[in-house]
Enzyme design. Sequence first.
Site, PDB file in Angstrom:
ATOM      1  N   LYS A  35       0.859  -1.188   0.000  1.00 11.68           N
ATOM      2  CA  LYS A  35       0.000   0.000   0.000  1.00 11.68           C
ATOM      3  C   LYS A  35       0.889   1.229   0.000  1.00 11.68           C
ATOM      4  O   LYS A  35       1.994   1.214   0.563  1.00 11.68           O
ATOM      5  CB  LYS A  35      -0.879   0.030   1.259  1.00 11.68           C
ATOM      6  N   PRO A  61      -5.996   2.880  -7.507  1.00  6.56           N
ATOM      7  CA  PRO A  61      -6.717   3.938  -6.783  1.00  6.56           C
ATOM      8  C   PRO A  61      -7.121   3.501  -5.375  1.00  6.56           C
ATOM      9  O   PRO A  61      -7.356   2.320  -5.126  1.00  6.56           O
ATOM     10  CB  PRO A  61      -7.976   4.166  -7.625  1.00  6.56           C
ATOM     11  N   ASP A  62      -7.169   4.438  -4.473  1.00  9.05           N
ATOM     12  CA  ASP A  62      -7.714   4.219  -3.114  1.00  9.05           C
ATOM     13  C   ASP A  62      -8.273   5.570  -2.660  1.00  9.05           C
ATOM     14  O   ASP A  62      -8.382   6.494  -3.476  1.00  9.05           O
ATOM     15  CB  ASP A  62      -6.612   3.695  -2.185  1.00  9.05           C
ATOM     16  N   THR A  93     -15.898  -3.379  -6.170  1.00  9.25           N
ATOM     17  CA  THR A  93     -15.827  -3.434  -4.696  1.00  9.25           C
ATOM     18  C   THR A  93     -17.232  -3.375  -4.113  1.00  9.25           C
ATOM     19  O   THR A  93     -17.572  -4.149  -3.205  1.00  9.25           O
ATOM     20  CB  THR A  93     -14.979  -2.266  -4.158  1.00  9.25           C
ATOM     21  N   GLY A 109     -20.288   6.346   5.112  1.00 14.85           N
ATOM     22  CA  GLY A 109     -19.340   6.725   4.065  1.00 14.85           C
ATOM     23  C   GLY A 109     -19.986   6.510   2.716  1.00 14.85           C
ATOM     24  O   GLY A 109     -20.235   5.369   2.304  1.00 14.85           O
ATOM     25  N   LEU A 110     -20.281   7.620   2.023  1.00 14.16           N
ATOM     26  CA  LEU A 110     -21.027   7.542   0.760  1.00 14.16           C
ATOM     27  C   LEU A 110     -20.149   8.016  -0.383  1.00 14.16           C
ATOM     28  O   LEU A 110     -20.549   8.817  -1.220  1.00 14.16           O
ATOM     29  CB  LEU A 110     -22.300   8.388   0.871  1.00 14.16           C
ATOM     30  N   ALA A 136     -16.230   4.040   5.093  1.00 14.54           N
ATOM     31  CA  ALA A 136     -15.384   5.241   5.220  1.00 14.54           C
ATOM     32  C   ALA A 136     -13.952   4.749   5.434  1.00 14.54           C
ATOM     33  O   ALA A 136     -13.526   3.794   4.785  1.00 14.54           O
ATOM     34  CB  ALA A 136     -15.900   6.114   6.359  1.00 14.54           C
ATOM     35  N   ASN A 150     -11.206  -0.768   4.865  1.00 13.93           N
ATOM     36  CA  ASN A 150     -10.075  -1.620   5.230  1.00 13.93           C
ATOM     37  C   ASN A 150      -9.738  -1.433   6.704  1.00 13.93           C
ATOM     38  O   ASN A 150      -9.845  -0.334   7.237  1.00 13.93           O
ATOM     39  CB  ASN A 150      -8.851  -1.225   4.401  1.00 13.93           C
TER      40      ASN A 150
HETATM   41  P1  NAD Z   1     -13.967   7.616  -0.805  1.00 13.49           P
HETATM   42  O1  NAD Z   1     -12.919   8.539  -0.323  1.00 13.49           O
HETATM   43  O2  NAD Z   1     -14.520   7.788  -2.181  1.00 13.49           O
HETATM   44  O3  NAD Z   1     -15.208   7.614   0.195  1.00 13.49           O
HETATM   45  C1  NAD Z   1     -15.097   7.677   1.583  1.00 13.49           C
HETATM   46  C2  NAD Z   1     -16.310   8.431   2.095  1.00 13.49           C
HETATM   47  O4  NAD Z   1     -16.317   8.331   3.513  1.00 13.49           O
HETATM   48  C3  NAD Z   1     -16.316   9.922   1.740  1.00 13.49           C
HETATM   49  O5  NAD Z   1     -17.572  10.281   1.195  1.00 13.49           O
HETATM   50  C4  NAD Z   1     -16.066  10.615   3.081  1.00 13.49           C
HETATM   51  O6  NAD Z   1     -16.675  11.888   3.176  1.00 13.49           O
HETATM   52  C5  NAD Z   1     -16.698   9.613   4.037  1.00 13.49           C
HETATM   53  N1  NAD Z   1     -16.226   9.684   5.409  1.00 13.49           N
HETATM   54  C6  NAD Z   1     -14.978   9.859   5.877  1.00 13.49           C
HETATM   55  N2  NAD Z   1     -14.963   9.836   7.212  1.00 13.49           N
HETATM   56  C7  NAD Z   1     -16.244   9.642   7.613  1.00 13.49           C
HETATM   57  C8  NAD Z   1     -16.884   9.508   8.867  1.00 13.49           C
HETATM   58  N3  NAD Z   1     -16.197   9.593  10.010  1.00 13.49           N
HETATM   59  N4  NAD Z   1     -18.204   9.300   8.898  1.00 13.49           N
HETATM   60  C9  NAD Z   1     -18.932   9.214   7.752  1.00 13.49           C
HETATM   61  N5  NAD Z   1     -18.369   9.332   6.524  1.00 13.49           N
HETATM   62  C10 NAD Z   1     -17.056   9.538   6.469  1.00 13.49           C
HETATM   63  O7  NAD Z   1     -13.360   6.130  -0.629  1.00 13.49           O
HETATM   64  P2  NAD Z   1     -13.844   4.775  -1.306  1.00 13.49           P
HETATM   65  O8  NAD Z   1     -13.025   4.510  -2.502  1.00 13.49           O
HETATM   66  O9  NAD Z   1     -15.319   4.754  -1.387  1.00 13.49           O
HETATM   67  O10 NAD Z   1     -13.369   3.715  -0.195  1.00 13.49           O
HETATM   68  C11 NAD Z   1     -14.065   3.572   1.033  1.00 13.49           C
HETATM   69  C12 NAD Z   1     -13.347   2.544   1.890  1.00 13.49           C
HETATM   70  O11 NAD Z   1     -13.291   1.301   1.195  1.00 13.49           O
HETATM   71  C13 NAD Z   1     -11.899   2.897   2.230  1.00 13.49           C
HETATM   72  O12 NAD Z   1     -11.592   2.434   3.523  1.00 13.49           O
HETATM   73  C14 NAD Z   1     -11.102   2.119   1.191  1.00 13.49           C
HETATM   74  O13 NAD Z   1      -9.785   1.832   1.616  1.00 13.49           O
HETATM   75  C15 NAD Z   1     -11.946   0.872   1.096  1.00 13.49           C
HETATM   76  N6  NAD Z   1     -11.773   0.137  -0.154  1.00 13.49           N
HETATM   77  C16 NAD Z   1     -12.033   0.770  -1.330  1.00 13.49           C
HETATM   78  C17 NAD Z   1     -11.873   0.066  -2.521  1.00 13.49           C
HETATM   79  C18 NAD Z   1     -12.175   0.701  -3.861  1.00 13.49           C
HETATM   80  O14 NAD Z   1     -12.285  -0.029  -4.849  1.00 13.49           O
HETATM   81  N7  NAD Z   1     -12.361   2.018  -3.927  1.00 13.49           N
HETATM   82  C19 NAD Z   1     -11.453  -1.276  -2.502  1.00 13.49           C
HETATM   83  C20 NAD Z   1     -11.259  -1.884  -1.261  1.00 13.49           C
HETATM   84  C21 NAD Z   1     -11.415  -1.164  -0.103  1.00 13.49           C
HETATM   85  C1  PPY Z   2      -7.773  -2.361  -1.950  1.00 12.22           C
HETATM   86  O1  PPY Z   2      -8.453  -3.333  -2.321  1.00 12.22           O
HETATM   87  O2  PPY Z   2      -7.748  -2.000  -0.746  1.00 12.22           O
HETATM   88  C2  PPY Z   2      -6.976  -1.628  -2.904  1.00 12.22           C
HETATM   89  O3  PPY Z   2      -6.098  -0.914  -2.504  1.00 12.22           O
HETATM   90  C3  PPY Z   2      -7.285  -1.779  -4.360  1.00 12.22           C
HETATM   91  C4  PPY Z   2      -6.139  -2.335  -5.132  1.00 12.22           C
HETATM   92  C5  PPY Z   2      -6.071  -3.693  -5.304  1.00 12.22           C
HETATM   93  C6  PPY Z   2      -5.027  -4.221  -6.041  1.00 12.22           C
HETATM   94  C7  PPY Z   2      -4.086  -3.392  -6.611  1.00 12.22           C
HETATM   95  C8  PPY Z   2      -4.164  -2.045  -6.430  1.00 12.22           C
HETATM   96  C9  PPY Z   2      -5.210  -1.496  -5.693  1.00 12.22           C
END
Ligand code: NAD
Ligand code: PPY
Length: 349
Positions: free
Chosen positions: A80, A119-120, A155, A184-185, A241, A264
């Site tokens: 990461k 992306p994350d 996801t 978290g939206l 979130a 995560n």
């Molecule tokens: P993002 O930044 O698009 O969305 C996060 C949202 O959470 C935002 O709208 C933010 O305003 C809100 N937030 C932050 N703190 C908050 C709180 N205390 N209370 C309520 N809302 C809050 O991120 P994402 O890509 O949607 O990812 C969300 C989570 O999922 C993260 O932990 C990320 O690591 C995990 N994740 C994402 C992916 C992916 O494909 N994007 C894959 C695996 C895991």
């Molecule tokens: C995650 O799943 O938490 C990620 O960070 C997404 C991802 C998965 C594999 C390669 C790069 C990013």
Amino acid sequence: MDISDALSSWDGEAAVVRHDAQTGSWFAVALHSTRLGPAAGGTRAMVYSTPGEAVADATKLAGAMTLKMAVAGLPMGGGKSVIALPAPRAEIEDSTWRRILELHAQNLEKLHGEYWTGPDVGTNSDDMDVLRNTTEYAFGRSAKAGGPGSSAEATALGVFEAMKAAAEEAGLGRLSGRRVLVQGLGEVGARVAALAHHAGADLMAADIDPGRSAAAQAIGAQLVHPDEVTRTPCDVLVPCATGGLIDAATAATIPCHAIAGAANNLLRGGQPTANVLLDRGIVLAPDFVANAGGALHLIGREVLGWTADEVHSRTTGIGDTLRDIFREARDRRISPEQAARGLADRRLA
Ligand code: NAD
Ligand code: PPY
């Protein structure tokens, strides 16, 4: 926490840390394990209280990626990156952001493919397009740049399957008519909320961003104050979130029946916290299983040559993976978290 604390309490292979005085940014790239293949995991860009907190986040998130890849059966290790920003992403000038991405691309180049990013939180497919101008070690370019696009849709689909499996395991049956609270939206959470709404759930939602809350309200969600998420009665809690929402004290009081989300490292305190939930009969879908759809999308499309249909069917398979984990946990009277870690450990061995 300082950087030495973050690293001395970590069991990973390597971390690269860099500071850029011009932008005031810190970069941390953590390679937790390359046992199953090159390390992979997204780039998280946000504000941290100290550089040590950023390094600690990168190292813990990289560890979760190792478990995720192993359980998902993907031929990659866990890594990461974290970019600790000098100000919230929305307040950073375009030219500063371009420099930050250029430096991060240089970090990736120096690792020669031992680590691949994607992306994350705080980064997206357009940012991956920029990284790819300098380095090939970035997954998830936009469709216009010839990539597979955002991982968020896959996801969200995987999380939705996890919610259904966890609800069944908790004896709730189907999601229709059940109170589902999405915290978290963002990229993932908004999509999960829409899927739950279409499945007939009684939707509740919380975000610190009023614009995102309003969008959920528009599809009929009842808004919950972000500070009240762990005190609001619901059937299925869906944390989307950042991590660390549930510690042992919260686990002892949280008024829900099942938990399955994208965030995560949802648990603080690891196994003992999972055991508090187990003792209370709350079904927790381990985050590194539930949120593997993005990894299946990125690695599936870009490393394994899968079609979008193959990604879709592998991602819906997260539900059955969880049903197997829940069954083993029930049989052995252990938490699903422990059962899932056991599965990952066997694959890593
Ligand atoms: P993002 O930044 O698009 O969305 C996060 C949202 O959470 C935002 O709208 C933010 O305003 C809100 N937030 C932050 N703190 C908050 C709180 N205390 N209370 C309520 N809302 C809050 O991120 P994402 O890509 O949607 O990812 C969300 C989570 O999922 C993260 O932990 C990320 O690591 C995990 N994740 C994402 C992916 C992916 O494909 N994007 C894959 C695996 C895991
Ligand atoms: C995650 O799943 O938490 C990620 O960070 C997404 C991802 C998965 C594999 C390669 C790069 C990013």
